[in-house]
Motif scaffolding. Sequence first.
Motif, mmCIF file in Angstrom:
data_model
loop_
_atom_site.group_PDB
_atom_site.id
_atom_site.type_symbol
_atom_site.label_atom_id
_atom_site.label_comp_id
_atom_site.label_asym_id
_atom_site.label_seq_id
_atom_site.Cartn_x
_atom_site.Cartn_y
_atom_site.Cartn_z
ATOM 1 N N ASP A 184 2.068 40.984 -67.332
ATOM 2 C CA ASP A 184 1.997 41.826 -68.644
ATOM 3 C C ASP A 184 3.164 41.725 -69.653
ATOM 4 O O ASP A 184 3.299 41.860 -70.680
ATOM 5 C CB ASP A 184 1.771 43.364 -68.493
ATOM 6 C CG ASP A 184 0.453 43.638 -68.852
ATOM 7 O OD1 ASP A 184 -0.423 42.863 -68.486
ATOM 8 O OD2 ASP A 184 0.238 45.058 -69.257
ATOM 9 N N ASP A 229 -2.115 42.823 -64.305
ATOM 10 C CA ASP A 229 -1.565 44.341 -64.403
ATOM 11 C C ASP A 229 -2.662 45.253 -63.845
ATOM 12 O O ASP A 229 -2.297 46.345 -63.010
ATOM 13 C CB ASP A 229 -1.142 44.711 -65.654
ATOM 14 C CG ASP A 229 -0.390 45.752 -66.119
ATOM 15 O OD1 ASP A 229 0.464 46.325 -64.939
ATOM 16 O OD2 ASP A 229 -0.422 46.937 -66.932
ATOM 17 N N HIS A 240 -0.589 52.520 -70.170
ATOM 18 C CA HIS A 240 0.346 52.294 -71.241
ATOM 19 C C HIS A 240 -0.189 51.651 -72.630
ATOM 20 O O HIS A 240 0.556 50.947 -73.342
ATOM 21 C CB HIS A 240 1.462 50.998 -70.741
ATOM 22 C CG HIS A 240 0.985 49.723 -70.502
ATOM 23 N ND1 HIS A 240 1.714 48.523 -71.219
ATOM 24 C CD2 HIS A 240 -0.141 49.162 -70.011
ATOM 25 C CE1 HIS A 240 0.924 47.490 -70.616
ATOM 26 N NE2 HIS A 240 0.015 47.793 -70.166
#
Length: 337
Positions: free
Chosen positions: A172, A30, A120
């Motif tokens: 991810d 990611d 995130h």
Amino acid sequence: MIEQAILEITAELSQAKNIVIVPHKGPDGDAIGSSLGLMHFLRDKGHKVNVIAPNDYPRFLKWLPGNDDVIIYEKEKTNAENLINNADLVFALDFNHLDRSGDMQEILTASEAVFIMIDHHREPSDFANYTYSDAEMSSTCEMVYHFIEKLRAVPKITPEIATCLYVGIMTDTGSFRFSATSAETHRVIADLIDKGAVNHKIHNNVFDTFNEDRLQLLGTALQNLRVKPQFKTAYISITQEELDKHNFQKGDTEGFVNYGLAIENVVFAVIFIENKQEGIIKISFRSKGDFNVNEFARAHFEGGGHNNAAGGKSELSMENTIAKFNTILPDYKELQQ
Ligand code: 5GP
Ligand code: MN
């Protein structure tokens, strides 16, 4: 990210000449996918863009378009520091505390560039001028897609960008199976395929490129698996000696921790990996459902991450680290049958 911020970022981007993109230390799919995806997007817009990773990353990510342009800070300090000092804009991707940039923390703290963070993970710090933080998102790559969408530039997504972003969403989400995978994640993925990401090739390049040593190391890891059914827990340990025996390369143990979760009723899986050079045991935690491994890692092993995927470390020996872990387990009533 509010409309006002997007307007300001659009204005920043209309001026910025030099841009640096930084993923976190120990970059994963990611971190590298989002950095390279954004690099291609910004280069196509005419900016001078460099991706500077704090340290090296696994071989199974080195086929990504643009990979050869990534600068590894540990290997090219002077060059990297010059680029950071000359940067108008710095993007921090897939991390939300500057200490996750490893040895780059000092130079990034001193930089006068405008910082944009896209991430995130939970509990963001506020080091950036613009923060796009959403812990509900599957991945930073999905957020980079939405960032491009907010800039009204989705039609500018090329096959290179689509490939990079696909990689990070795929890795991810454990290939679209973790709970953070939403209907929207699948819509983004569908659009990335429309824009030229070749899904079967990407899966092959990331997951089916083991060498024999790596598969034998997985065999050793599975031999070392211990299951504690009374705590719905399974853990694996790998010593430095075992790594050496199988000519360990960075990334070789990636994904091993997930095997514990393949056992029926197991909701908490852990892997302990000895790193003699750093004098630590590196630990990965994974869970299914409500058991929060971010809190577990923070409380006991100097780490953190997400609800269902986190990491940490221990400075005790392997034996004592596992003993400590086994002592803690009974405190978690939610793990008991
Ligand atoms: P992994 O187990 O794959 O190394 O990491 C799983 C997740 O936890 C990733 O999102 C990673 O960013 C995060 N993570 C791993 N190690 C650490 C750590 O030492 N500290 C914090 N805060 N997060 C970590
Ligand atoms: Mn991520």
